[in-house]
Design an enzyme around this catalytic site. Structure first.
Site, PDB file in Angstrom:
ATOM      1  N   CYS A 184      -4.801   7.484   2.998  1.00 54.58           N
ATOM      2  CA  CYS A 184      -6.002   6.398   3.514  1.00 54.58           C
ATOM      3  C   CYS A 184      -6.050   5.393   4.134  1.00 54.58           C
ATOM      4  CB  CYS A 184      -7.106   6.294   1.341  1.00 54.58           C
ATOM      5  SG  CYS A 184      -7.790   5.246   1.511  1.00 54.58           S
TER       6      CYS A 184
ATOM      7  N   ARG B 203      -7.046  12.238  -3.293  1.00 57.71           N
ATOM      8  CA  ARG B 203      -7.521  12.145  -3.092  1.00 57.71           C
ATOM      9  C   ARG B 203      -7.872  13.883  -2.666  1.00 57.71           C
ATOM     10  NH1 ARG B 203      -9.668   9.285   2.472  1.00 57.71           N
ATOM     11  NH2 ARG B 203      -6.884   9.933   2.930  1.00 57.71           N
TER      12      ARG B 203
ATOM     13  N   CYS C  66      -7.227   2.407   2.528  1.00 56.02           N
ATOM     14  CA  CYS C  66      -5.666   1.813   1.550  1.00 56.02           C
ATOM     15  C   CYS C  66      -5.021   1.348   2.426  1.00 56.02           C
ATOM     16  CB  CYS C  66      -5.345   3.169   1.003  1.00 56.02           C
ATOM     17  SG  CYS C  66      -6.733   4.057  -0.310  1.00 56.02           S
TER      18      CYS C  66
ATOM     19  N   ASP D 133      -4.306   6.272  -2.408  1.00 65.93           N
ATOM     20  CA  ASP D 133      -4.344   7.712  -1.734  1.00 65.93           C
ATOM     21  C   ASP D 133      -3.144   6.693  -0.071  1.00 65.93           C
ATOM     22  OD1 ASP D 133      -3.791   9.629   0.270  1.00 65.93           O
ATOM     23  OD2 ASP D 133      -5.404  11.025  -1.151  1.00 65.93           O
TER      24      ASP D 133
END
Length: 241
Positions: free
Chosen positions: A129, A156, A132, A126
């Site tokens: 994120c 998400r 991430c 994502d």
């Protein structure tokens, strides 16, 4: 004449075994439908434990049942051999996940690859994120260590979220890698729309049990939930090849 009789007896025995297996499968299916109508059963087969059948559900999950369908177990099956314990359930789940991931063509992913990759990881990501973004900053190091990074989309907050819109724009960009770099650096990605796999990848992630991002799938189907520093992640990825 004796050979003919032996052959006939063997044939009858085989037919009885096949009938027994078919009866057991139907009994197990009937029981599972009582638990959850429409349960996504992919296969039912004898497990390594005598008298116990293994039920593979769509998404990789495993159940175990008695031949008459009266008992159903959800949990891990371990095999102890030569002083070692092997989690047979996790192995079966990983094999199933690996098959599903490998069925997705690379053309539907955003791929960062070294010239000669030694292995690969598939990351459900994502762009909103934080971990991430941290993992993405280490993609060059993963590539240097021989690990190809394949991204799949997992917004998400769902398909109506900001993350889903950004992921759609990344997948629809002329240069997906550059768009992913921008998104992970928290820069604006020009809005774009096209026929894209974001929704189907989000659904696949949910099916195999992804609950957060980054969710990292090794080549053998093992799922690593959450961020791992590049050196440790590369070591795990190379061991799984």
């Amino acid at each position: 004449m004796r050979v003919i009789r032996l052959f006939a007896a063997a044939t009858i025995g085989l037919a009885s075994t096949v009938t027994l297996a078919a009866d057991a499968e139907q009994a197990i299916r009937d029981s599972l439908q009582l638990i959850q109508p429409g349960m996504p059963i992919e296969a039912i087969a004898e497990s390594p434990m005598d008298g116990v059948y293994q039920v593979q559900l769509k998404g990789g999950r495993q159940l175990y049942a008695s031949a008459d369908g009266q008992f159903v177990i959800q949990g891990y099956m371990f095999q102890f051999k030569d002083g070692q314990a092997t989690n047979l359930t996790e192995q079966a789940q990983s094999r199933s996940v690996a098959r599903m991931i490998e069925a997705v063509p690379a053309s539907k992913m955003v791929v960062f690859a070294p010239e000669k990759p030694k292995t690969h990881i598939t990351v459900f990501t994502d762009t909103d994120c934080g971990y991430c973004q941290k993992l993405h900053s280490e993609v060059p190091e993963l590539n240097r260590l021989g690990v190809e990074v394949r991204y799949m989309a997992f917004p998400r907050q769902g398909m109506a979220s900001h993350g889903a819109n950004t992921l759609t724009s990344v997948w629809c960009a002329k240069d997906r890698q550059a768009a992913m770099d921008k998104a992970k650096a928290r820069e604006d990605v020009p809005a774009a729309s096209c026929d894209n796999p974001v929704a189907e990848q989000y659904e696949l992630g949910q099916l195999i049990g992804v609950q957060g991002t980054p969710a990292i799938i090794l080549a053998d189907g093992q799922i690593i939930p959450g961020y791992q520093p590049a050196p440790q992640l590369a070591a795990l990825a190379l061991q799984a090849e």
